[in-house]
Structures are given as C-alpha cells and as structure tokens.
Design an enzyme around this catalytic site. Sequence first.
Site, PDB file in Angstrom:
ATOM      1  CD  GLU A 160      -2.978  -1.075   2.244  1.00  0.00           C
ATOM      2  OE1 GLU A 160      -3.152  -0.045   2.912  1.00  0.00           O
ATOM      3  OE2 GLU A 160      -3.542  -2.149   2.485  1.00  0.00           O
ATOM      4  CB  CYS A 269      -1.049  -7.953   3.936  1.00  0.00           C
ATOM      5  SG  CYS A 269      -1.969  -6.880   2.846  1.00  0.00           S
TER       6      CYS A 269
HETATM    7  C1  UGA Z   1       2.552  -6.374   2.336  1.00  0.00           C
HETATM    8  C2  UGA Z   1       3.683  -6.917   1.440  1.00  0.00           C
HETATM    9  O1  UGA Z   1       4.845  -6.103   1.564  1.00  0.00           O
HETATM   10  C3  UGA Z   1       3.217  -6.972  -0.008  1.00  0.00           C
HETATM   11  O2  UGA Z   1       4.210  -7.588  -0.815  1.00  0.00           O
HETATM   12  C4  UGA Z   1       1.921  -7.789  -0.086  1.00  0.00           C
HETATM   13  O3  UGA Z   1       1.421  -7.880  -1.384  1.00  0.00           O
HETATM   14  C5  UGA Z   1       0.886  -7.124   0.792  1.00  0.00           C
HETATM   15  O4  UGA Z   1       1.361  -7.118   2.139  1.00  0.00           O
HETATM   16  C6  UGA Z   1      -0.409  -7.905   0.675  1.00  0.00           C
HETATM   17  O5  UGA Z   1      -0.450  -9.074   1.089  1.00  0.00           O
HETATM   18  O6  UGA Z   1      -1.375  -7.395   0.106  1.00  0.00           O
HETATM   19  P1  UGA Z   1       1.686  -3.945   3.039  1.00  0.00           P
HETATM   20  O7  UGA Z   1       0.862  -4.665   4.055  1.00  0.00           O
HETATM   21  O8  UGA Z   1       1.041  -2.892   2.207  1.00  0.00           O
HETATM   22  O9  UGA Z   1       2.328  -5.007   2.023  1.00  0.00           O
HETATM   23  O10 UGA Z   1       2.819  -3.212   3.834  1.00  0.00           O
HETATM   24  P2  UGA Z   1       4.380  -3.377   4.115  1.00  0.00           P
HETATM   25  O11 UGA Z   1       5.091  -2.212   3.556  1.00  0.00           O
HETATM   26  O12 UGA Z   1       4.857  -4.701   3.746  1.00  0.00           O
HETATM   27  O13 UGA Z   1       4.405  -3.190   5.714  1.00  0.00           O
HETATM   28  C7  UGA Z   1       3.741  -4.100   6.586  1.00  0.00           C
HETATM   29  C8  UGA Z   1       3.932  -3.711   8.024  1.00  0.00           C
HETATM   30  O14 UGA Z   1       5.237  -4.061   8.463  1.00  0.00           O
HETATM   31  C9  UGA Z   1       3.791  -2.220   8.337  1.00  0.00           C
HETATM   32  O15 UGA Z   1       3.071  -2.080   9.548  1.00  0.00           O
HETATM   33  C10 UGA Z   1       5.209  -1.741   8.495  1.00  0.00           C
HETATM   34  O16 UGA Z   1       5.335  -0.617   9.327  1.00  0.00           O
HETATM   35  C11 UGA Z   1       5.860  -2.956   9.111  1.00  0.00           C
HETATM   36  N1  UGA Z   1       7.319  -3.052   8.877  1.00  0.00           N
HETATM   37  C12 UGA Z   1       7.801  -3.164   7.622  1.00  0.00           C
HETATM   38  C13 UGA Z   1       8.181  -3.063   9.963  1.00  0.00           C
HETATM   39  O17 UGA Z   1       7.739  -2.975  11.127  1.00  0.00           O
HETATM   40  N2  UGA Z   1       9.519  -3.197   9.735  1.00  0.00           N
HETATM   41  C14 UGA Z   1      10.038  -3.319   8.504  1.00  0.00           C
HETATM   42  O18 UGA Z   1      11.276  -3.447   8.381  1.00  0.00           O
HETATM   43  C15 UGA Z   1       9.158  -3.293   7.415  1.00  0.00           C
END
Ligand code: UGA
Length: 450
Positions: A160, A269
Amino acid sequence: MEKIAVFGTGYVGLVTGACFVNAGHNVTCVDIDETKIERLKKGECPIVEKDLPVRIEKGVQSGNLSFTTNASLAVKNCKVIFIAVGTPTKKGSEEADLSAVFAVARTIQENADSSKIVIQKSTVPVGTGDEVEEILNSQIKSGEDRFFHVVVSNPEFLKEGRAIHDFEYPDRVVIGTNDKEAQRVMRKIYVPFMRTSDRMIFMSRPSAELTKVVANTMLAMRISAMNAITPLAEKFGADVTEVRRGIGTDSRIGTAFLFPGGATFGGSCFPKDVRALIAIMEESGMDAGIFKEVMEINHEQRMRFIGKILNYFEKGDITGKKIAVWGLSFKPGTDDVREAASFDVIRTILEKGGTVSVFDEHAKEIFRNEFGNVKGIEYCDDQYVTTKDADALVILTDAMEFRLLDLERLKKAMNKLVIFDGKNLHDPEEMSKEGAHYICMGRPFFNPKS
Ligand code: UGA
C-alpha cells in the site's frame, strides 16, 4: 488488448483495473456498492493511493475504464474475470470470510454464456481455488464441457502506498494454473509489464496460493526476528540499527524488512496471512510453532513499547497526562488503519487515565470512524499542534514528516521534551544532547543533557 472484468473496487481491484487500462487493456470494474461506483464514474478515487487518481481519470477519459454494478453484463462481455473482493477475518475467529469470493463465483456461474478464465486475486486460504472452480462448474452435467471455467491463482504483492509502482514494475508475477490456454491469456495480459525481463512465474494453483502467504510470513518473520533481538541489544548496550546495517550488507540477507521498533507490523496483510498459515497448518495437524512465535513477538514487542511509555511516569501513573501521538495508519502513505499500533497505544493511554492529541496526514478520519470521538482524544490537523502542553510525544510511523524534528518548536510547546519513538527514527545520543528524554527500541539510552 484483452477485455477484462474486475470484481471488487478496493485497494487491489482498483489498482489492478487502473494499471491494466494504462497498459492498453479494456477494463470493467464491478462492485455492489452503488455509491462507490457513482463516485468512480465521476473520476473520484475513494482511497488514498499514490498515482491511482490520475490513472483512473485517464482511464475513464480514454473510454477503456468503466465502472458498473451490472455484474451480469460484465460477465457476458469479458472472457477474463478477476476476483479482487475483500476477504476480511471473520469476527471472533481467525478464519478468512470468503463469502464475497463465493458470491462472485456464483454470479459468474449464473451469467456466463461462454467459458471464462477466472483469476483469483483476493488473498485466500490455500485450496480456495478448488472451491471456486467447483462453484463455477457446478451446473455442468457429466460429459458436457461447453462452459468449463478455469480458475487461476494470481496473488498480488502490492505494498500500500506503492501499489501502482509495484504493479507496473513487479519483482515477479506468480501465475498458478496448469491450463495451457489460461497460461497463454495470462501471458498476454501481463506482457506490457515485462519489457526489461520476463518475470512471470508459472506454477500449479496450490503452489501460487501458498506462495502468497509464505512471502508475507517470511517478511513478517524478518521483522519479528529483529524485534526479538531488541531486548538483548538494550541489555548489552548494542544498537540494533547498527546490527541491521551490519547484517543487511550480506547479500544473502539484504536490508529490507529488518526495521524493528515498538510500532510493530500491522495492516491487512501480514497479520492475516501469518494467521492463515498457522490455521491451515494446525488444521492439517502440523506444528506451526515457528509462525505462531512471529505473531507473539509482534504483540509482545508492541506491549513492551507501551510499557516503556507508562513506566516513564512515576509509578506508571499516566493519569491526567497529555500524550501527543503522530501516525495512526499502519504505515505512511495510506489511510489504512487495520491492526495499526495506534489502536493499542491510544487505547492503553486512555484506559490508564491519560489524554491524547493525535495527528496523521491521511488516516485521521478513518481512525476517528473506527475509534470514535471518545472522551480524552483530540484530533489535530497539524502535527505540532498536538504537542501543545504535552507531557510526551509518541511516534508510530516512519512518515517523512516525522524524520526531522523541529526541536525548538517541540521544546516551546511541550511541558518537557519526552519522545517515545516507535520507529527508531532518531539518533538517541543526538537527541540527548538536545535535552530530550528519548526512548526507542533496541538502542542505548542517553540521559538528557539539560
Ligand atoms: C505487504 C507486502 O509487503 C506486499 O508484498 C503484499 O502484497 C501485501 O502485504 C499484501 O499481502 O497485500 P503492506 O501490508 O502494504 O504489504 O505493507 P508493508 O510495507 O509490507 O508493511 C507491513 C507492516 O510491516 C507495516 O506495519 C510496516 O510498518 C511494518 N514493517 C515493515 C516493519 O515494522 N519493519 C520493517 O522493516 C518493514
């Protein structure tokens, strides 16, 4: 050009439709929500997603993107049909609610007057493709194969806030089907996004379904592994951000998804997919211990962060204290607040008798709808306004506007410069030199120099 119908105009459906149109296809987006369809017809975009509004506007103007509630016409007109409807977790259970997916399958089955290629894009448990195919072909009598509909699993890997970019420049496109004609059509649909190299990966349908949940679980595991390291780093005076750089330079490990913090992972997700993997393993009589631990660490780390906020105050008593909170969505660049750390943080502060003043560029209204206008919460349009007379500031996302602080303004506004950084954005030593009582996760604490 292919004529494509996309069922569901949420994050996934809209991005899919808009990007296919941009690549030259003709797309009809279908939804049961009439108000939403009316807004979309006018070129309005109902969600916050970078570059999506321009894609929609351009698509509508070109005549190749249309919106309708008339499902039967869309089914008749299009050979290729994407299912991108919501699959939320059922209330009071860990299971995904697949009723919307099955309803679309029934609509296709009832209205199809030729064979269709039905592409399952909604995130679903492994094995759902078989159930959808069964519904679609339920009226076929044995020996009759005229309208046999094929189901393809084509999971999305969109982040997102970067969804348009991810769709148009994908790391890979996973296509789960053994049907030769479906493979040919899928190749044709996605070829515009494969100019530099062919990143389409063909596999069986169950493999594709599993790939989706395993990809998200692996990413969530990396974050939880780093979060699990933070108490140890704190104990020995190590800095987890240095460790992250130290290991991330190993090409086998890489730097992404290794950011620990108190505002642990949320969104629609990661939590859902990890839980789905656990559920399917347990249902199959397998031990999902390692994956359960991913969710537990995520929860414990969030609670440990909240504990740090409370424990700062004498005897953990936050009664009457005003806390400024920056970042309500689960990550920046989106208005999505599902499973965001903000809920746990704000709920605890209010329960313990404190008040909060909150800011988020995109998610304020959605959060207000979900959380309510309860006593003790003030919604602000300016991040610094939240800090007026505040006893502490809590940062919950790594939005660009939180990465550099106007410390002079904070010093003037706040009762005392106390910052709890759930995303480890700032340098603890530098902050202490500025006189800040700065607390984050997995990094040394320096007493503020006054
Ligand atoms: C995630 C995946 O990255 C996508 O590839 C996938 O398609 C999507 O889910 C889905 O299943 O639809 P998204 O949920 O939009 O995407 O967000 P991310 O950027 O992956 O972040 C997820 C969560 O992890 C956030 O709360 C973020 O703050 C956290 N995060 C991310 C961390 O706490 N540390 C990190 O190093 C990275």
